[in-house]
Enzyme design. Sequence first.
Site, short mmCIF file in Angstrom:
data_model
loop_
_atom_site.label_atom_id
_atom_site.label_comp_id
_atom_site.label_asym_id
_atom_site.label_seq_id
_atom_site.Cartn_x
_atom_site.Cartn_y
_atom_site.Cartn_z
N HIS A 207 0.80 -1.24 0.00
CA HIS A 207 0.00 0.00 0.00
C HIS A 207 0.82 1.27 0.00
CE1 HIS A 207 1.24 0.09 4.14
NE2 HIS A 207 0.72 1.28 4.28
N1 UDP Z 1 -3.53 -5.06 8.73
C1 UDP Z 1 -4.79 -5.57 9.02
N2 UDP Z 1 -5.59 -5.92 7.96
C2 UDP Z 1 -5.22 -5.81 6.66
C3 UDP Z 1 -3.92 -5.32 6.39
C4 UDP Z 1 -3.09 -4.94 7.44
O1 UDP Z 1 -5.16 -5.71 10.18
O2 UDP Z 1 -5.99 -6.14 5.78
C5 UDP Z 1 -2.69 -4.66 9.84
C6 UDP Z 1 -1.33 -5.28 9.83
O3 UDP Z 1 -1.36 -6.53 10.46
C7 UDP Z 1 -0.48 -4.27 10.56
C8 UDP Z 1 -1.15 -2.97 10.20
O4 UDP Z 1 -2.44 -3.27 9.74
O5 UDP Z 1 -0.55 -4.42 11.95
C9 UDP Z 1 -0.32 -2.34 9.16
O6 UDP Z 1 -0.94 -1.28 8.67
P1 UDP Z 1 -0.46 -0.60 7.34
O7 UDP Z 1 0.11 -1.64 6.45
O8 UDP Z 1 -1.61 0.20 6.87
O9 UDP Z 1 0.66 0.42 7.84
P2 UDP Z 1 2.17 0.36 8.23
O10 UDP Z 1 2.47 -0.83 9.06
O11 UDP Z 1 2.95 0.34 6.97
O12 UDP Z 1 2.40 1.63 8.98
#
Ligand code: UDP
Length: 348
Positions: A207
């Site tokens: 994403h």
């Molecule tokens: N996550 C979730 N459902 C999804 C995709 C991601 O619960 O369909 C969770 C994932 O396990 C992690 C968090 O969302 O804990 C990550 O969020 P994101 O990828 O949006 O952001 P980043 O970690 O890059 O800041």
Amino acid sequence: MTKRVLTVVGARPQFIKAAAVSRAFGRVQGLNEVMVHTGQHFDAGMSDIFFDELEIPKPAHNLDIHGGSHGEMTGRMLAGLEHVMQDERADLVLIYGDTNSTLAAALAAAKLNIPVAHVEAGLRSFNRAMPEEINRVVADHVSSLLFCPTIAAVDNLSNEGITSGVHNVGDVMFDSTLFAIEKAKQHSDILQTLALTPGSYALATIHRAENTDSADHLSAVLDWLKAEAGRRPVVWPLHPRTRAAADRFGLDFDGILLCDPVGYLDMNRLLSGATDVFTDSGGLQKEAYFHRKPCVTLRDETEWVETVQNGWNRLWQNPDYLPRKDIAEYGDGRAADRIVAEIDRYLA
Ligand code: UDP
């Protein structure tokens, strides 16, 4: 006298981290947490489900701000949060991670001379083209309490001259993972829904702007994932931004098992049954390790360097993992209690 801590969240990873700390606030006397949702992530699948499943208190305020350019979104949040911080007479503002909500809350509080506490302080990709990197650097430099998840994060802050108020507390996401793993055993039927057998599929999420803002990048990522999907099913809960980007560029997901974004319980169930994890998410790289699954990060750098150094993660252009070892420093699942104890001490 009871002190008022204003927690500002807005995006999915922040709900997950704030959940553990909110529960820890519930275990102490004398601190009253007021939850503010900026609205950055707003729909049922990206927001509400995390409040329900992770038992997060309903936000006292929802600013309902989403969309627009980075500057426009951050500016609207800054104005909205300033009012809330004044009305609520906040003694401290608690922020998480590296989103526009983090940046807006940090600036609004700093301008009002309200102390800021930053959870997940000191993370750096050293890539200033990433919007998240700007948000982190600014948030850290206006924070009075900096809660680092790793030694590398403490070192990064020290290299920028920040040594006061820095606490290495472990990774609060590990606290949340432990909570979700237990609950998922009772409440997740995602494997049946997607007709998946544990140990037979890989899990992907993509994403980040660097992968979704350019047709060339997204196309290269899709080609890589399609090649992996030729070896075993690849399940991909698709972020709305990525779906929109693929539609815009006319790219397809042929051969990949797509589903809508899932809640945190389903995510932990999917992780526990996966063979590998392919991602550009910061959170997923660590969660892969928490579930002891090898990860490939589809980026050119990572903030979570210990996952790579200890052989659980590799950047996609590097074909090999380093030798595999346990990572002690993510903590013991009690990071949230340490954060609340330090806030309590600071405000006493
Ligand atoms: N996550 C979730 N459902 C999804 C995709 C991601 O619960 O369909 C969770 C994932 O396990 C992690 C968090 O969302 O804990 C990550 O969020 P994101 O990828 O949006 O952001 P980043 O970690 O890059 O800041």
